[in-house]
Design a protein around this motif. Structure first.
Motif, mmCIF file in Angstrom:
data_model
loop_
_atom_site.group_PDB
_atom_site.id
_atom_site.type_symbol
_atom_site.label_atom_id
_atom_site.label_comp_id
_atom_site.label_asym_id
_atom_site.label_seq_id
_atom_site.Cartn_x
_atom_site.Cartn_y
_atom_site.Cartn_z
ATOM 1 N N THR A 1 -4.952 3.498 -9.890
ATOM 2 C CA THR A 1 -5.170 4.858 -9.374
ATOM 3 C C THR A 1 -4.933 5.909 -10.450
ATOM 4 O OG1 THR A 1 -4.483 4.116 -7.165
ATOM 5 C CG2 THR A 1 -4.492 6.488 -7.576
ATOM 6 N N VAL B 1 -1.822 -1.407 -7.960
ATOM 7 C CA VAL B 1 -2.641 -0.369 -7.315
ATOM 8 C C VAL B 1 -2.320 1.001 -7.904
ATOM 9 C CG1 VAL B 1 -3.162 0.783 -5.130
ATOM 10 C CG2 VAL B 1 -2.884 -1.703 -5.189
ATOM 11 N N THR B 2 -1.055 1.257 -8.174
ATOM 12 C CA THR B 2 -0.648 2.528 -8.782
ATOM 13 C C THR B 2 -1.291 2.708 -10.154
ATOM 14 O OG1 THR B 2 1.477 2.450 -7.636
ATOM 15 C CG2 THR B 2 1.323 3.904 -9.550
ATOM 16 N N CYS C 1 -8.891 0.542 -3.359
ATOM 17 C CA CYS C 1 -7.945 -0.490 -3.792
ATOM 18 C C CYS C 1 -7.300 -1.156 -2.584
ATOM 19 C CB CYS C 1 -6.852 0.125 -4.676
ATOM 20 S SG CYS C 1 -7.160 -0.001 -6.443
ATOM 21 N N GLU C 2 -6.912 -0.355 -1.634
ATOM 22 C CA GLU C 2 -6.246 -0.902 -0.460
ATOM 23 C C GLU C 2 -7.212 -1.718 0.395
ATOM 24 O OE1 GLU C 2 -4.081 2.196 1.494
ATOM 25 O OE2 GLU C 2 -2.869 2.632 -0.277
ATOM 26 N N LEU D 1 -7.674 4.832 -4.870
ATOM 27 C CA LEU D 1 -6.535 4.374 -4.066
ATOM 28 C C LEU D 1 -7.010 3.846 -2.712
ATOM 29 C CD1 LEU D 1 -3.513 4.012 -3.679
ATOM 30 C CD2 LEU D 1 -3.364 6.418 -2.981
ATOM 31 N N ALA E 1 -11.215 -0.174 -8.441
ATOM 32 C CA ALA E 1 -10.607 -0.615 -7.182
ATOM 33 C C ALA E 1 -10.776 -2.115 -6.970
ATOM 34 C CB ALA E 1 -11.222 0.152 -6.012
ATOM 35 N N HIS F 1 -7.651 -4.902 -1.525
ATOM 36 C CA HIS F 1 -6.381 -5.624 -1.514
ATOM 37 C C HIS F 1 -6.163 -6.358 -0.192
ATOM 38 C CE1 HIS F 1 -2.412 -6.838 -2.489
ATOM 39 N NE2 HIS F 1 -1.806 -6.005 -1.685
ATOM 40 N N SER G 1 2.573 1.814 -3.352
ATOM 41 C CA SER G 1 1.663 2.375 -4.359
ATOM 42 C C SER G 1 1.488 3.877 -4.169
ATOM 43 C CB SER G 1 0.299 1.676 -4.292
ATOM 44 O OG SER G 1 -0.351 1.940 -3.064
ATOM 45 N N GLN H 1 2.214 -5.892 -6.508
ATOM 46 C CA GLN H 1 0.937 -5.399 -5.996
ATOM 47 C C GLN H 1 0.925 -3.872 -5.892
ATOM 48 O OE1 GLN H 1 0.786 -7.721 -2.390
ATOM 49 N NE2 GLN H 1 0.661 -9.631 -3.566
ATOM 50 N N VAL I 1 -8.379 -5.053 -8.370
ATOM 51 C CA VAL I 1 -7.155 -5.540 -7.731
ATOM 52 C C VAL I 1 -7.337 -6.967 -7.213
ATOM 53 C CG1 VAL I 1 -7.623 -4.736 -5.368
ATOM 54 C CG2 VAL I 1 -5.267 -4.844 -6.195
ATOM 55 N N SER J 1 0.828 -1.202 0.000
ATOM 56 C CA SER J 1 0.000 0.000 0.000
ATOM 57 C C SER J 1 0.865 1.256 0.000
ATOM 58 C CB SER J 1 -0.926 0.002 1.226
ATOM 59 O OG SER J 1 -1.794 -1.108 1.200
#
Length: 349
Positions: free
Chosen positions: A226, A222-223, A247-248, A244, A311, A251, A149, A218, A314, A146
């Motif tokens: 975003t 995520v990057t 996504c986390e 973002l 998101a 994830h 990213s 990973q 992921v 995280s």
């Protein structure tokens, strides 16, 4: 399950060899009498000879206190973690185990005290230790991926000279969408096969088994999601923040297992962390005074849905990478097995 987990039980006793052998057979730790040795036979072996034979020995009868020290050191020379109960070698062992009815001296010198005097408690402790270690790895991998990213997003934004997330936005993400799921991962129940795994090697570090590569992959995924969201929405900064953050959250479900995130035991904390994070993040976007403080624009339902869809992507991406990773690991093991078999066959020919 102790045997499947690689826990080897060994009897060290002062009883006669025949008595010890009969008891060991009765409890299922001895299959062949050649696995038993008495004190006199032990004295005839040098430390080097004992170390070579130690893997084939299960019962040590008629031993003296000094013999117990030699036995512990012999096992340790074979790179084994040794747990010792009811012995003067408790301090020399890697894990000293005292019984609940033992002396205060033994309890003070031990790392573990079995208050119920039950071997099953040792197995349960191993199981819990493995669960804690797994959860620490899951939380660390989640947090590092995280944070990577976030660093990559800011780095790319600087290169492209685009207005992106501000320090307050990143602080919010770290406090809410990083913190809650990481805590929830620390409370994950143990996986079904946790006691079917062999013991972890001493040489393996925290980032072994490709964890470092997984973190980088990973973080890049995520990057990418975003940055894509930034260009797809009407308000790029708000879209990037929402994508973002979510996504986390999604994830964190990937991190529940290195095999598959689906079909696991229920963990209410991961769902509570998701609900709390979604609620707090949505409030920042749609509650006027909060949105004004963070300089966000309320997203349309379409933009909100796009950000959520990006998101959640992921999840399948990381799950697919796990399948590919398992395939390559399995192929490598099969290849190594074939080479060993082929070598033995050629040698026999």
């Amino acid at each position: 399950s102790a045997k499947r987990a690689g826990i080897r039980r060994v009897m060290i006793t002062g009883d006669h060899k025949q008595t010890a052998t009969a008891i060991a057979k009765g409890i299922g730790i001895l299959t062949n009498e050649s696995q038993a040795i008495d004190g006199a036979e032990l004295d005839s072996l040098s430390d080097g000879q004992l170390a070579k034979q130690i893997n084939s020995l299960t019962v040590f009868a008629r031993v003296q206190p000094s013999d117990k020290m030699r036995i512990v050191k012999a096992f340790q020379s074979e790179v084994m973690v040794v747990a010792m109960t009811y012995a003067t070698a408790i301090k020399a062992a890697d894990i000293g185990v005292a019984m609940g009815d033992g002396s205060d001296v033994a309890k003070g010198a031990s790392d573990m005290v079995l208050t119920d005097d039950n071997f099953v408690s040792i197995k349960d402790a191993v199981k819990e230790g493995r669960r804690v270690y797994d959860n620490v790895r899951k939380a660390i991998q989640f947090l590092l991926a995280s944070n990577l990213s976030e660093v990559l997003c800011i780095f790319i934004a600087m290169i492209l000279s685009i207005p992106f997330l501000k320090p307050a936005h990143l602080l919010w993400i770290n406090l809410i969408t990083d913190c809650f799921p990481a805590l929830a991962l620390g409370l994950e129940p143990c996986e079904e096969d946790i006691m079917d795994r062999p013991p972890r090697s001493h040489t393996k570090g925290l980032f072994s088994d490709g964890m470092g590569v997984d973190i980088v992959f990973q973080g890049i995924v995520v990057t990418a999601l975003t940055i894509a969201s930034y260009y797809l929405g009407s308000d790029g900064t708000t879209m990037a923040f929402l994508t973002l953050s979510m996504c986390e959250i999604f994830h964190s479900f990937n991190m529940r297992s290195q095999k598959s995130a689906f079909g696991l035991k229920h963990n209410k904390y991961i769902w509570l962390s998701m609900a709390a994070s979604v609620l707090c993040t949505s409030a920042v976007l749609y509650v006027p005074f909060l949105a004004g403080a963070f300089e966000f624009t309320a997203l349309s339902s379409g933009d909100y849905l796009v950000a959520m869809c990006l998101a959640v992507t992921v999840l399948p991406i990381v799950e697919l990478s796990k399948i590919i990773k398992r395939f390559f690991i399995s192929s490598r093991k099969n290849e190594q097995t074939y080479k060993r078999f082929d070598f033995k066959r050629a040698k026999g020919a």
